[in-house]
Enzyme design. Structure first.
Site, PDB file in Angstrom:
ATOM      1  N   GLU A  89       0.826  -1.207   0.000  1.00  0.00           N
ATOM      2  CA  GLU A  89       0.000   0.000   0.000  1.00  0.00           C
ATOM      3  C   GLU A  89       0.861   1.258   0.000  1.00  0.00           C
ATOM      4  OE1 GLU A  89      -3.952  -1.819   2.189  1.00  0.00           O
ATOM      5  OE2 GLU A  89      -2.514  -0.681   3.380  1.00  0.00           O
ATOM      6  N   GLU A 131      -3.569 -10.095   3.175  1.00  0.00           N
ATOM      7  CA  GLU A 131      -4.311  -9.918   4.430  1.00  0.00           C
ATOM      8  C   GLU A 131      -5.480 -10.885   4.595  1.00  0.00           C
ATOM      9  OE1 GLU A 131      -2.853  -5.658   3.385  1.00  0.00           O
ATOM     10  OE2 GLU A 131      -3.484  -7.466   2.324  1.00  0.00           O
TER      11      GLU A 131
END
Length: 272
Positions: free
Chosen positions: A115, A135
């Site tokens: 990210e 995730e």
């Protein structure tokens, strides 16, 4: 004690380096705070025109440090929200930086580390770089939902549903990175790209960055990120049996054992 984030300026280029190489630059609370602070410092320094974001050692970043969350006992959506908010604020400080930012990526670039790279304007990667947001395999989800605005819909859904990673060449073909170079050429390639940008007047760079960001925000990027904060708090606080088992193994046997348990679950499905 070494600083968890290093900062240097050379020839109108600021370089911010994540500095927990023994932890693959996993981002704990201190690193998150320092990274955000250094990004703001570079943003406010008129001598800086381009910002490089790099990682010390063999990896850019393996993501947010799971040990933080296990040790803190973060469980419920109410507890998760402020944690995720701090992480998002750091990532978006890079997105909001009024100057061009370049991620300099080698090795692991996963989860929150991916990210951070996606929040940068440009990405230069070494041939050994690996990108992904795993995730979901932890019973979690992306903290800052940027991937739908970087990749096409099909590839985004594949990566976020499976948690799979892709190599540097695949990331280049998907539009996640700008350039792939040999590991020995990584720093020079990133600096060369920064020097191509640096002659432009600072105000022109600022305004160009502003209009590009506004185009993405007109497509709903910031709304998606804010909405994901609420949903992400619910996902992380769902406390599923799988989440409980992962946390229990990590607490009793360590994170490495918990990751091995998680990997075995997914690998066994892939080969069945």
């Amino acid at each position: 004690m070494n600083d968890v984030v290093l900062y240097e300026i050379d020839n109108a280029i600021a370089k911010i380096t994540l500095n927990r190489p023994n932890k693959l630059n996993a981002m704990n609370a201190k690193l998150v705070e320092e990274l955000g602070r250094r990004v703001r410092e570079a943003a406010e320094d008129d001598s800086v025109k381009v910002v490089l974001v790099a990682g010390a050692g063999r990896s850019f970043s393996a993501g947010f440090d799971i040990n933080d969350e296990i040790e803190d006992g973060t469980e419920t959506p109410r507890q998760w929200r402020p944690v995720l908010q701090k992480d998002i604020s750091m990532t978006m400080s890079i997105w909001d930086c009024p100057k061009p930012t370049i991620a300099v990526v080698q090795g692991h670039c996963l989860a929150g580390g991916c990210e951070v790279a996606m929040a940068c304007d440009l990405v230069v990667a070494s041939e050994d770089a690996v990108f992904g947001e795993p995730e979901i395999q932890y019973g979690s989800g992306p903290v800052t939902l940027l991937m739908p605005f970087i990749l096409n819909q099909r590839k985004t859904r594949e990566l976020l549903f499976t948690g799979d990673s892709i190599d540097a060449q695949s990331a280049l073909e998907a539009g996640l990175v700008n350039r792939v170079v040999a590991a020995s050429d990584l720093d020079a390639a990133a600096k060369d790209l920064a020097l191509r940008i640096a002659p432009t007047p600072l105000e022109v760079l600022r305004l160009t960055k502003q209009t590009l960001n506004r185009a993405y925000e007109a497509m709903g990027l910031r709304h998606a990120v804010n909405s994901n904060l609420e949903i992400g708090s619910l996902i992380n606080g769902a406390n599923t049996p799988e989440q409980q088992e992962f946390d229990a193994i990590a607490s009793e046997k360590g994170l490495k054992a918990a990751l091995a348990w998680r990997n075995e679950r997914y690998d066994s499905q892939a080969t069945s």
